[in-house]
Design a protein around this motif. Structure first.
Motif, PDB file in Angstrom:
ATOM      1  N   ASN A 113      -1.808  40.065 -10.789  1.00 13.99           N
ATOM      2  CA  ASN A 113      -2.247  41.354 -10.630  1.00 13.99           C
ATOM      3  C   ASN A 113      -2.799  42.049 -11.627  1.00 13.99           C
ATOM      4  OD1 ASN A 113      -1.703  41.055  -7.873  1.00 13.99           O
ATOM      5  ND2 ASN A 113       0.263  41.836  -8.109  1.00 13.99           N
ATOM      6  N   GLU A 216       4.554  46.675  -7.451  1.00 15.48           N
ATOM      7  CA  GLU A 216       4.072  45.809  -6.401  1.00 15.48           C
ATOM      8  C   GLU A 216       5.090  46.082  -5.053  1.00 15.48           C
ATOM      9  OE1 GLU A 216       2.481  43.192  -9.808  1.00 15.48           O
ATOM     10  OE2 GLU A 216       4.189  44.439  -9.185  1.00 15.48           O
ATOM     11  N   ASN A 252      -2.402  44.260  -1.316  1.00 16.68           N
ATOM     12  CA  ASN A 252      -2.163  43.715  -2.744  1.00 16.68           C
ATOM     13  C   ASN A 252      -2.420  45.163  -3.679  1.00 16.68           C
ATOM     14  OD1 ASN A 252      -3.403  42.635  -5.476  1.00 16.68           O
ATOM     15  ND2 ASN A 252      -1.698  41.359  -4.699  1.00 16.68           N
TER      16      ASN A 252
END
Length: 266
Positions: A113, A216, A252
């Motif tokens: 990420n 997240e 995401n």
């Protein structure tokens, strides 16, 4: 993968190493590649030979050991382990002076990420990324470098001991915009926020934007949220009609970052 004894970082992935070759070949101290990829790195090998660097052909299994991943794509470049620059007031003052936007990552723990966010930031021309010195925060690794697809060569990574203190320090100088699921404003309103401050992103003088992206699982922390001037959310299908999305929590953070950066650029 880091070699702590030699203080090296393995950079792998064809596109990533090619971008490194194009922008900072001097960083590469050792280069390893498969027989298949050898013809594609002749120029870099010549540069390494001239600077007494090392290059060698190795089987894919050896490259996996060197890089710590099966995703090396046939090439591994060793560079000196990058140092994350400690952020200070001189740097943030220069952002304000030059109208430069920045991104603060609030404990983004996944290296992939982090790398994807770096890639998007580079694509949209955001060159300042800040990470907290926190065990929950990913930093520059082989994985994040590879996923960034060369983006690491176009951004500056800074570190802070406290995200909350940074936000306090830039209060009134930068517009602090956090991402939050409970926000009432949407990312499409960033255009108005940017215009209202005369951000450097529009070519006018005024406050640049500091975008805060959250963890997240839990989003931005309470103390960070309290130090933001504005909170925004990415709307989902049916949001205006008050319909709850079954997949809102699954967006995401790297995908969200791309949407936010695009809206900021507009």
């Amino acid at each position: 993968m880091k070699n702590k004894q030699k203080k090296e970082l393995a950079v792998c992935g064809f596109a990533t190493v090619k971008k490194l070759e194009k922008n900072h070949p001097e960083k590469i101290t050792r280069l390893f590649f498969t027989e298949e990829k050898a013809p594609l790195f002749g120029g870099l090998c010549k540069k390494l030979a001239k600077n007494h660097g090392i290059y060698n052909m190795k089987p894919a299994e050896e490259l996996e050991k060197l890089s710590g991943t099966v995703h090396h794509q046939g090439v591994v470049a060793m560079i000196e382990a990058p140092e994350v620059i400690p952020l200070d007031s001189d740097i943030t003052d220069s952002w304000v002076e030059n109208g430069e936007n920045a991104v603060l990552l609030d404990r983004i723990g996944n290296a992939n990420n982090f790398g994807a966010i770096v890639r998007s930031a580079a694509y949209f021309g955001i060159k300042n990324i800040i990470i907290p010195l926190d065990e929950a925060q990913s930093t520059i690794t082989t994985s994040s470098y590879r996923v960034a697809e060369g983006g690491m060569e176009y951004v500056n990574i800074y570190s802070v001991r406290s995200s909350a203190r940074l936000l306090e320090a830039v209060k009134g100088k930068m517009l602090r915009v956090g991402t939050d699921l409970q926000a009432t404003k949407t990312v499409s309103e960033l255009k108005e926020l940017v215009g209202a401050t005369g951000s450097g992103a529009t070519g006018a003088r005024g406050k640049p934007i500091l975008i805060v992206l959250g963890n997240e699982e839990n989003g931005i922390s309470d103390v960070v949220r309290q130090n933001c001037d504005e909170l925004v959310i990415i709307p989902w299908a049916g949001m205006g009609a008050g319909i709850k999305s079954a997949c809102i929590d699954s967006l995401n953070v790297a995908q969200a970052a791309s949407i936010i950066f695009y809206e900021l650029m507009k």
